[in-house]
Design a protein around this motif. Structure first.
Motif, PDB file in Angstrom:
ATOM      1  N   PHE A  39      39.722  47.429  34.208  1.00 36.95           N
ATOM      2  CA  PHE A  39      38.971  46.572  35.112  1.00 36.95           C
ATOM      3  C   PHE A  39      37.824  47.385  35.699  1.00 36.95           C
ATOM      4  O   PHE A  39      38.038  48.457  36.273  1.00 36.95           O
ATOM      5  CB  PHE A  39      39.870  46.034  36.229  1.00 36.95           C
ATOM      6  CG  PHE A  39      40.828  44.976  35.762  1.00 36.95           C
ATOM      7  CD1 PHE A  39      40.436  43.643  35.697  1.00 36.95           C
ATOM      8  CD2 PHE A  39      42.115  45.320  35.367  1.00 36.95           C
ATOM      9  CE1 PHE A  39      41.326  42.666  35.255  1.00 36.95           C
ATOM     10  CE2 PHE A  39      43.006  44.349  34.928  1.00 36.95           C
ATOM     11  CZ  PHE A  39      42.607  43.017  34.867  1.00 36.95           C
ATOM     12  N   ASN A  67      34.631  38.722  41.513  1.00 37.58           N
ATOM     13  CA  ASN A  67      35.421  37.771  40.724  1.00 37.58           C
ATOM     14  C   ASN A  67      35.970  38.444  39.473  1.00 37.58           C
ATOM     15  O   ASN A  67      35.229  39.132  38.762  1.00 37.58           O
ATOM     16  CB  ASN A  67      34.562  36.579  40.299  1.00 37.58           C
ATOM     17  CG  ASN A  67      34.233  35.661  41.456  1.00 37.58           C
ATOM     18  OD1 ASN A  67      35.062  34.862  41.878  1.00 37.58           O
ATOM     19  ND2 ASN A  67      33.022  35.786  41.991  1.00 37.58           N
ATOM     20  N   PHE A  68      37.253  38.238  39.237  1.00 37.39           N
ATOM     21  CA  PHE A  68      37.869  38.645  37.981  1.00 37.39           C
ATOM     22  C   PHE A  68      38.524  37.417  37.357  1.00 37.39           C
ATOM     23  O   PHE A  68      38.689  36.377  37.994  1.00 37.39           O
ATOM     24  CB  PHE A  68      38.923  39.734  38.199  1.00 37.39           C
ATOM     25  CG  PHE A  68      38.362  41.061  38.609  1.00 37.39           C
ATOM     26  CD1 PHE A  68      37.643  41.837  37.715  1.00 37.39           C
ATOM     27  CD2 PHE A  68      38.541  41.544  39.904  1.00 37.39           C
ATOM     28  CE1 PHE A  68      37.118  43.058  38.086  1.00 37.39           C
ATOM     29  CE2 PHE A  68      38.026  42.767  40.291  1.00 37.39           C
ATOM     30  CZ  PHE A  68      37.306  43.527  39.379  1.00 37.39           C
ATOM     31  N   LYS A 123      37.045  38.260  31.919  1.00 35.31           N
ATOM     32  CA  LYS A 123      36.072  38.779  32.892  1.00 35.31           C
ATOM     33  C   LYS A 123      36.701  39.932  33.654  1.00 35.31           C
ATOM     34  O   LYS A 123      37.331  39.746  34.690  1.00 35.31           O
ATOM     35  CB  LYS A 123      35.619  37.684  33.867  1.00 35.31           C
ATOM     36  CG  LYS A 123      34.440  38.141  34.728  1.00 35.31           C
ATOM     37  CD  LYS A 123      34.006  37.091  35.719  1.00 35.31           C
ATOM     38  CE  LYS A 123      32.721  37.469  36.437  1.00 35.31           C
ATOM     39  NZ  LYS A 123      32.665  38.852  36.936  1.00 35.31           N
ATOM     40  N   HIS A 124      36.517  41.111  33.118  1.00 30.60           N
ATOM     41  CA  HIS A 124      37.099  42.312  33.720  1.00 30.60           C
ATOM     42  C   HIS A 124      36.050  43.169  34.416  1.00 30.60           C
ATOM     43  O   HIS A 124      36.272  44.359  34.646  1.00 30.60           O
ATOM     44  CB  HIS A 124      37.831  43.140  32.651  1.00 30.60           C
ATOM     45  CG  HIS A 124      39.170  42.578  32.291  1.00 30.60           C
ATOM     46  ND1 HIS A 124      40.225  43.369  31.876  1.00 30.60           N
ATOM     47  CD2 HIS A 124      39.653  41.312  32.314  1.00 30.60           C
ATOM     48  CE1 HIS A 124      41.278  42.610  31.631  1.00 30.60           C
ATOM     49  NE2 HIS A 124      40.948  41.353  31.886  1.00 30.60           N
ATOM     50  N   GLN A 125      34.901  42.599  34.723  1.00 32.28           N
ATOM     51  CA  GLN A 125      33.867  43.298  35.493  1.00 32.28           C
ATOM     52  C   GLN A 125      33.564  42.478  36.732  1.00 32.28           C
ATOM     53  O   GLN A 125      33.164  41.317  36.644  1.00 32.28           O
ATOM     54  CB  GLN A 125      32.607  43.487  34.658  1.00 32.28           C
ATOM     55  CG  GLN A 125      31.478  44.191  35.417  1.00 32.28           C
ATOM     56  CD  GLN A 125      30.272  44.460  34.540  1.00 32.28           C
ATOM     57  OE1 GLN A 125      30.375  45.131  33.521  1.00 32.28           O
ATOM     58  NE2 GLN A 125      29.119  43.941  34.925  1.00 32.28           N
ATOM     59  N   GLY A 126      33.743  43.086  37.903  1.00 30.58           N
ATOM     60  CA  GLY A 126      33.642  42.337  39.144  1.00 30.58           C
ATOM     61  C   GLY A 126      32.238  42.079  39.629  1.00 30.58           C
ATOM     62  O   GLY A 126      31.974  41.077  40.287  1.00 30.58           O
ATOM     63  N   ARG A 133      39.342  35.945  43.252  1.00 30.56           N
ATOM     64  CA  ARG A 133      38.244  34.995  43.149  1.00 30.56           C
ATOM     65  C   ARG A 133      37.465  34.970  44.461  1.00 30.56           C
ATOM     66  O   ARG A 133      38.043  34.912  45.536  1.00 30.56           O
ATOM     67  CB  ARG A 133      38.761  33.579  42.870  1.00 30.56           C
ATOM     68  CG  ARG A 133      39.477  33.392  41.562  1.00 30.56           C
ATOM     69  CD  ARG A 133      38.513  33.309  40.381  1.00 30.56           C
ATOM     70  NE  ARG A 133      39.174  32.797  39.196  1.00 30.56           N
ATOM     71  CZ  ARG A 133      39.988  33.502  38.416  1.00 30.56           C
ATOM     72  NH1 ARG A 133      40.239  34.759  38.735  1.00 30.56           N
ATOM     73  NH2 ARG A 133      40.549  32.963  37.354  1.00 30.56           N
ATOM     74  N   ARG A 140      34.564  47.857  27.954  1.00 23.81           N
ATOM     75  CA  ARG A 140      34.174  46.467  28.182  1.00 23.81           C
ATOM     76  C   ARG A 140      34.285  45.632  26.914  1.00 23.81           C
ATOM     77  O   ARG A 140      33.925  44.459  26.925  1.00 23.81           O
ATOM     78  CB  ARG A 140      32.733  46.414  28.706  1.00 23.81           C
ATOM     79  CG  ARG A 140      32.561  46.958  30.120  1.00 23.81           C
ATOM     80  CD  ARG A 140      31.090  47.085  30.495  1.00 23.81           C
ATOM     81  NE  ARG A 140      30.928  47.255  31.928  1.00 23.81           N
ATOM     82  CZ  ARG A 140      31.033  48.409  32.572  1.00 23.81           C
ATOM     83  NH1 ARG A 140      31.287  49.514  31.880  1.00 23.81           N
ATOM     84  NH2 ARG A 140      30.889  48.477  33.886  1.00 23.81           N
ATOM     85  N   THR A 197      45.315  41.021  39.733  1.00 19.51           N
ATOM     86  CA  THR A 197      43.877  41.280  39.613  1.00 19.51           C
ATOM     87  C   THR A 197      43.138  40.051  39.104  1.00 19.51           C
ATOM     88  O   THR A 197      42.060  39.709  39.604  1.00 19.51           O
ATOM     89  CB  THR A 197      43.617  42.466  38.672  1.00 19.51           C
ATOM     90  OG1 THR A 197      44.380  43.598  39.111  1.00 19.51           O
ATOM     91  CG2 THR A 197      42.139  42.841  38.674  1.00 19.51           C
ATOM     92  N   LEU A 198      43.703  39.380  38.113  1.00 19.00           N
ATOM     93  CA  LEU A 198      43.056  38.183  37.566  1.00 19.00           C
ATOM     94  C   LEU A 198      42.924  37.084  38.608  1.00 19.00           C
ATOM     95  O   LEU A 198      42.075  36.193  38.474  1.00 19.00           O
ATOM     96  CB  LEU A 198      43.850  37.656  36.364  1.00 19.00           C
ATOM     97  CG  LEU A 198      43.881  38.535  35.109  1.00 19.00           C
ATOM     98  CD1 LEU A 198      44.657  37.836  34.000  1.00 19.00           C
ATOM     99  CD2 LEU A 198      42.476  38.873  34.627  1.00 19.00           C
TER     100      LEU A 198
END
Length: 412
Positions: A148, A379-380, A384-387, A368, A139, A364-365
């Motif tokens: 992710f 949300n990615f 912000k790589h933690q959903g 939303r 992270r 992945t990005l």
């Protein structure tokens, strides 16, 4: 004529993208590479995570897959040890040419493969999706770009446990933890949370990764007991943590004992239930486990209903493993695996779209406000790589871990 050529060009481009290694692996499949513990005292973690994901992908594949591509998990056993995890990762990327790495289990393994993944990214993009660990290294710089996460972090879990214990007057917190990167990650989260409240850990002790339920934890219990704690937080795997609960209760320590989500709640409870029945003493009381997914008993949630229906088909352990293991009907871990697969399928669906050109990172990005049926959206995005950030709390009632609605039962 020009319009016809444009249409033909678009069709050819779409075909190339859907057939490219970035989109799908060998034989027109999306091949996901999983290295996890399928043997040893932590095998229940890998097996249940795999079963939950397989339950969802089986459902998707039965409907024709994702744009005609089936989703397959290529699984390799690492026994929850770093060196095999490194070898497995190299094999999955270089030989198997997986679409993505997926569902890895454990901090000591994941932290050691992060440099390998970073190295591969110097040649071509390679990403790890949804590892079963809440540790910090994936992270933070320099590895967060290549991973992710779906689940909340250990810092979030430990902060929540410390805060709730503090609010009911339990300020003397001791820590029992696994002597490796996982244990230290949890220990650090607890220490930081206590510091916010001007408190310190009153006693701490460790055990070696790989300890079994048959091992004695009496030495560790004696160290903890000297700190006179009014609550204990354990950071470990189910066999060792169950052994610690057993020996702590036998030594007269009757305070709440908390565990993080990684422990494997049902596997731990199964060991303690069996012991309770054979001894006539209740070893399942005053247990609190944090979780990073909602309760699979909450059938008001659409994802829970889908999960229970999929698991009713009893997906088997991975081929070649689990011969001495009885699969669980339901568990927080298999439910997490199910949700991992559900989000992964949405990403793979986007990868197949021409606008993402087979780029799994961009796909992945773009996630939303994704509703997967658990009451909170995924949300990615860049940075912000933690959903998910939710942490849930459970305690034992009627032989199962159920949502903890009132901490005041342990008020001092």
């Amino acid at each position: 004529m020009h319009k016809a050529l444009s249409t033909l060009a678009l069709l050819l481009l779409t075909f190339v993208l859907l057939s490219s290694p970035a989109s799908a692996g060998k034989h027109n499949t999306f091949l996901l590479g999983m290295s996890a513990a399928f043997t040893g005292p932590s095998k229940g973690l890998g097996i249940e995570l795999y079963r939950g994901s397989t339950a969802y992908f089986n459902h998707i594949n039965a409907q024709g897959g994702i744009n005609g591509h089936k989703v397959v998990i290529k699984f390799l056993d690492d026994g929850y040890n770093p060196e095999p995890a490194i070898r497995n990762t190299i094999k999955l990327v270089e030989k198997d040419k997986v679409t993505a790495l997926f569902n890895y289990v454990g901090t000591p393994t994941v932290t050691r493969v992060l440099p390998v993944i970073k190295h591969f990214n110097s040649q071509e993009p390679e990403f790890l999706f949804f590892p079963f660990t809440g540790a910090q290294p994936q992270r933070e710089f320099p590895y967060e770009e290549y991973v992710f996460n779906l689940r909340a972090s250990y810092r979030q879990e430990t902060w929540g446990l410390v805060h709730n214990l503090y609010m009911i007057g339990r300020h003397r917190i001791a820590v029992f933890y696994q002597a490796d990167a996982y244990g230290r990650s949890g220990w650090d989260g607890i220490r930081k949370a206590l510091k916010e409240k001007d408190l310190d850990i009153v006693a701490e002790t460790t055990y070696r990764r790989g300890a079994s339920f048959n091992d004695s934890m009496q030495e560790q219990v004696e160290i903890i007991k000297k700190g006179n704690p009014d609550a204990i937080i354990s950071v470990g795997a189910y066999e060792a943590c169950a052994a610690f609960v057993r020996d702590a209760r036998d030594a007269g320590i009757d305070v709440p004992i908390c565990n993080l989500s990684f422990v494997g709640s049902e596997n731990m409870l199964e060991l303690l239930d069996d012991l309770s029945r054979s001894s006539g003493k209740d070893y399942t009381r005053d247990l609190v486990n944090s979780q990073t997914v909602p309760s699979y008993e909450d059938t008001s949630l659409p994802a829970v209903r889908e999960y229970r229906e999929a698991m009713a088909k009893n997906p088997p352990p991975p081929e070649g493993f689990g011969k001495d293991y009885t699969p669980l009907e339901f568990s927080f871990i298999s439910f997490e695996g199910f949700l991992n697969a559900k989000v992964m399928a949405k990403i793979l669906e986007k990868v197949s779209m021409p606008q993402y050109e087979g780029n799994i990172y961009s796909a992945t990005l773009s996630i939303r406000n994704l509703d997967i049926g658990i009451g909170t959206d995924i949300n990615f995005g860049r940075g912000k790589h933690q959903g998910l950030d939710e942490v849930y709390y459970t305690t034992v009632s009627d032989g199962k871990f159920v949502p903890l609605k009132n901490w005041m039962r342990w008020n001092k």
